[in-house]
Enzyme design. Structure first.
Site, PDB file in Angstrom:
ATOM      1  N   HIS A  96      18.945 -16.483  -9.213  1.00  8.16           N
ATOM      2  CA  HIS A  96      19.014 -16.604 -10.717  1.00  8.16           C
ATOM      3  C   HIS A  96      19.984 -15.268 -10.853  1.00  8.16           C
ATOM      4  CE1 HIS A  96      17.378 -16.952 -15.057  1.00  8.16           C
ATOM      5  NE2 HIS A  96      18.335 -16.021 -15.116  1.00  8.16           N
ATOM      6  N   HIS A  98      21.838 -12.219 -11.494  1.00  9.51           N
ATOM      7  CA  HIS A  98      21.447 -10.824 -12.033  1.00  9.51           C
ATOM      8  C   HIS A  98      22.421  -9.565 -11.538  1.00  9.51           C
ATOM      9  CE1 HIS A  98      19.880 -11.727  -7.865  1.00  9.51           C
ATOM     10  NE2 HIS A  98      19.684 -10.340  -7.544  1.00  9.51           N
TER      11      HIS A  98
HETATM   12  P1  DGP Z   1      19.265  -9.724  -4.610  1.00  5.09           P
HETATM   13  O1  DGP Z   1      18.848  -9.157  -3.370  1.00  5.09           O
HETATM   14  O2  DGP Z   1      20.735  -9.080  -5.126  1.00  5.09           O
HETATM   15  O3  DGP Z   1      19.149 -11.134  -4.976  1.00  5.09           O
HETATM   16  O4  DGP Z   1      18.358  -8.934  -5.675  1.00  5.09           O
HETATM   17  C1  DGP Z   1      17.094  -9.339  -5.675  1.00  5.09           C
HETATM   18  C2  DGP Z   1      16.376  -8.071  -6.346  1.00  5.09           C
HETATM   19  O5  DGP Z   1      15.297  -8.542  -7.149  1.00  5.09           O
HETATM   20  C3  DGP Z   1      15.861  -7.282  -5.347  1.00  5.09           C
HETATM   21  O6  DGP Z   1      16.561  -5.985  -5.411  1.00  5.09           O
HETATM   22  C4  DGP Z   1      14.362  -7.046  -5.691  1.00  5.09           C
HETATM   23  C5  DGP Z   1      14.428  -7.375  -6.965  1.00  5.09           C
HETATM   24  N1  DGP Z   1      12.748  -8.425  -7.078  1.00  5.09           N
HETATM   25  C6  DGP Z   1      12.583  -9.540  -6.374  1.00  5.09           C
HETATM   26  N2  DGP Z   1      11.322  -9.681  -6.666  1.00  5.09           N
HETATM   27  C7  DGP Z   1      10.969  -9.178  -7.889  1.00  5.09           C
HETATM   28  C8  DGP Z   1      10.031  -9.166  -8.878  1.00  5.09           C
HETATM   29  O7  DGP Z   1       9.087 -10.002  -8.796  1.00  5.09           O
HETATM   30  N3  DGP Z   1       9.970  -8.250  -9.716  1.00  5.09           N
HETATM   31  C9  DGP Z   1      11.105  -7.426  -9.990  1.00  5.09           C
HETATM   32  N4  DGP Z   1      11.016  -6.671 -11.032  1.00  5.09           N
HETATM   33  N5  DGP Z   1      12.032  -7.218  -9.146  1.00  5.09           N
HETATM   34  C10 DGP Z   1      11.981  -8.177  -8.202  1.00  5.09           C
END
Ligand code: DGP
Length: 112
Positions: A96, A98
């Site tokens: 998704h 981000h």
């Molecule tokens: P990417 O590796 O660029 O797809 O980053 C995904 C990010 O999402 C990673 O830095 C950790 C974060 N992340 C994964 N699961 C969760 C969650 O359940 N809550 C939060 N706040 N962040 C999450």
């Protein structure tokens, strides 16, 4: 759709909210890589930067228009970095779109 960030937007999974409006949601990364590490996401499901097109790009323009205020509210007066990982080679782990907002210390000169 079984999307982690869609569930966070809907409040089905808890998150530490930083900012929200009708189009975007911002919350703290669960695994911070800098003193300030915020994820900023469109509320509409777009899988990655590779899925942005002329039909859905207005929300991305809106998101970027809000970044300076979010960064200022987080105290990032010395600067910050915006990163999006797109696809397997970039190690995108959540499909998704981000944008990572990183700051709060001098960041590495390298990005790879
Ligand atoms: P990417 O590796 O660029 O797809 O980053 C995904 C990010 O999402 C990673 O830095 C950790 C974060 N992340 C994964 N699961 C969760 C969650 O359940 N809550 C939060 N706040 N962040 C999450």
């Amino acid at each position: 759709m079984d999307c982690l960030f869609c569930k966070i937007i809907k409040g089905e999974i808890p998150s530490n909210k930083v900012y929200e409006d009708e189009l975007i949601y911002a919350f703290r990364d669960i695994n911070p890589q800098a003193p300030i590490h915020v994820l900023i996401i469109p509320k509409t499901h777009i899988a990655s930067a590779d899925e942005v097109n002329s039909e859905n790009s207005a929300v991305i323009a809106h998101l970027f228009a809000k970044i300076p205020a979010i960064a200022k509210e987080q105290g990032l007066t010395g600067g910050y970095r915006i990163v999006t990982n797109c696809g397997d080679d970039a190690c995108q782990s959540v499909h998704h779109l981000h944008f990572h907002l990183l700051g709060g210390r001098k960041l590495s000169e390298t990005m790879s």
